[in-house]
Every structure is written in C-alpha cells, then in structure tokens.
Design an enzyme around this catalytic site. Structure first.
Site, mmCIF file in Angstrom:
data_model
loop_
_atom_site.group_PDB
_atom_site.id
_atom_site.type_symbol
_atom_site.label_atom_id
_atom_site.label_comp_id
_atom_site.label_asym_id
_atom_site.label_seq_id
_atom_site.Cartn_x
_atom_site.Cartn_y
_atom_site.Cartn_z
ATOM 1 N N GLU A 34 3.614 2.071 0.907
ATOM 2 C CA GLU A 34 3.609 3.114 1.953
ATOM 3 C C GLU A 34 4.558 2.758 3.083
ATOM 4 O O GLU A 34 5.302 3.591 3.588
ATOM 5 C CB GLU A 34 2.197 3.296 2.515
ATOM 6 C CG GLU A 34 1.255 4.001 1.572
ATOM 7 C CD GLU A 34 -0.162 4.012 2.113
ATOM 8 O OE1 GLU A 34 -0.487 3.167 2.988
ATOM 9 O OE2 GLU A 34 -0.950 4.860 1.676
ATOM 10 N N LYS B 226 -10.092 9.401 13.076
ATOM 11 C CA LYS B 226 -9.073 8.323 13.034
ATOM 12 C C LYS B 226 -8.360 8.149 14.372
ATOM 13 O O LYS B 226 -7.643 7.181 14.571
ATOM 14 C CB LYS B 226 -8.047 8.611 11.932
ATOM 15 C CG LYS B 226 -8.604 9.005 10.569
ATOM 16 C CD LYS B 226 -9.498 7.959 9.974
ATOM 17 C CE LYS B 226 -9.915 8.238 8.526
ATOM 18 N NZ LYS B 226 -8.839 8.260 7.551
#
Ligand code: DER
Length: 232
Positions: free
Chosen positions: A106, A124
């Site tokens: 990623e 988050k």
C-alpha cells in the site's frame, strides 16, 4: 450496520469526486472500506477504460471479481490516484495503516501516486494517532529477525509491548503477501508520527512501518447518516 453505511458513504463520494474519466491508472487499496469504492467504480461506465493497480492479493481479487482492467506496477510505475482505507487518521492526515497486514505494498503504491485519497468511517478520525486505534502500529518484519526486533523495541521503547500478530484461521503467525511477519507495537498517543516512523524504519529487519506520513492528499470520513466530512 451504521459503520458499514459510513464506509459506503465515504467510498462513493470519494470515487465520484476523485476518479474522473480522464484518468488512466488508479490504485486500489486493501481492507473492507475499499470494497465499496470498487462497487462504485464498477457502476461507472465512464471508467471502463481505466487500469487498476492492486495493493494486495485481496485487492487484486476485488479488481478481478469486478471485471475491472487489472494492471501491475511494472507496466504502470506512475499512478494517477490511489484510494485506500486507514485504521486511524490524525489532523495532519497522517495515518496508521496495516490493520489488514497490507501496508507494505500500500505504501509503495501510495508513494507512486500523484494523489492519495483515504476513505474511512468516522471512527477512524482522530486528533492524534494512537488514541482511537488501540491495536498498535503494525510493522512488517523479516521473519528471521522478529525476535531481535522485539528485543530492540522492548529496550528502546519500554512501554511498547510488541506482539507478533498471530493468525486466526491458521496455526502460527500471520504471514503477509510478501512472506513476512507483522509486529503490532503500542506507543500510546503519537505526537510526531514521522519521527517515530524514521526511528522504526532504521531497525535492521524492519521492512515497512504502518505509519503513512505526509502522503495523504484528502480524507473522506463517512457517518451512518450518510454525511461526509472531507479533510484536505
Ligand atoms: O490494512 C490496511 O492498511 C487497510 O487499508 C486498513 O488500514 C483499513 O481497513 P478497513 O477499511 O477494513 O478498516
């Protein structure tokens, strides 16, 4: 569920605002939130020509199952935009990532992208990393070095309590797509993620750290009522 609604709202808005038909190469992150972004992309006829670059085996399966055009980094080292999830995002858009043990690829794809966009449900969003995400910072390590790295962390970060991430559907530790182990390390609230990243990445045997600093261009946080908070 409310959380899934938040993930979906963020993913759909991000795709519609960021993925234009003029783009040719788009990176696809890993985890559960990104699934909604692929669902949205699949519905957009104007994106049929785009090539999609995966960030994990799971991401590659998402692209293939959606019958999207699958590309690889060798062919496309320059990516127009990448969309990915995160485990926690601070007010500077630094992220903890690696909850799905995918942060090595990623981060490579994110850094090869002109724009890097985070999509997440509003759980988050945090002022400081290490406050809401309590599972620690994921660190991908070479298997032969994991004990030495654990000892180093215990010595230099006494409260870190590093843990080798164990698998649930397999005996023994989680093995990443790259054949490595994951250590989850607790640092409490992280006031300077980039300082910590620089300290950790230098430990011999550390392959990649699940701290994404100064990489994120925009973050979409979705709530269960469908409202979105966009942070630049
Ligand atoms: O492992 C990863 O880095 C994932 O992107 C993770 O950070 C987000 O996964 P989620 O969308 O399932 O919360």
């Amino acid at each position: 569920t409310a959380i899934e609604q938040g993930k979906k709202a963020a993913a759909y808005r991000a795709v519609d605002e960021v993925v234009h038909s003029s783009l040719s190469v788009v990176g696809i992150g890993s985890g559960s939130t990104i699934r909604y972004a692929v669902d949205r992309i699949k519905d957009r006829q104007d994106l049929a020509h785009v090539t999609y670059i995966p960030t994990s085996f799971q991401s590659r399966m998402l692209i293939q199952d959606a019958n999207l055009k699958l590309g690889n980094l060798e062919q496309h080292p320059a990516i127009d935009v990448t969309i990915d999830g995160a485990d926690e995002v601070d007010s500077q858009l630094n992220c903890i990532k690696g909850g799905g043990a995918c942060h090595l690829q990623e981060k490579i794809i994110a850094s090869a992208s002109k724009r890097f966009i985070i999509i997440a449900d509003d759980r988050k969003k945090s002022d400081t990393l290490g406050v809401n995400w309590t599972k620690g910072v994921p660190i991908e390590v070479l298997p032969m070095a994991f004990s030495v790295i654990m000892l180093h962390l215990k010595t230099y970060f006494p409260s870190a309590a590093p843990k080798l991430r164990m698998a649930t559907e397999k005996a023994g530790p989680v093995v990443t797509d790259n054949g490595n182990f994951i250590l989850d390390v607790h640092f409490g609230p992280i006031s300077s993620p980039s300082d910590l990243e620089n300290k950790l990445i230098r430990i011999p045997g550390v392959i990649e750290v699940g701290l994404f600093c100064n990489l994120t261009d925009r973050a979409y946080f979705g709530s269960s009522d469908g409202s979105i908070h966009v942070a630049n």
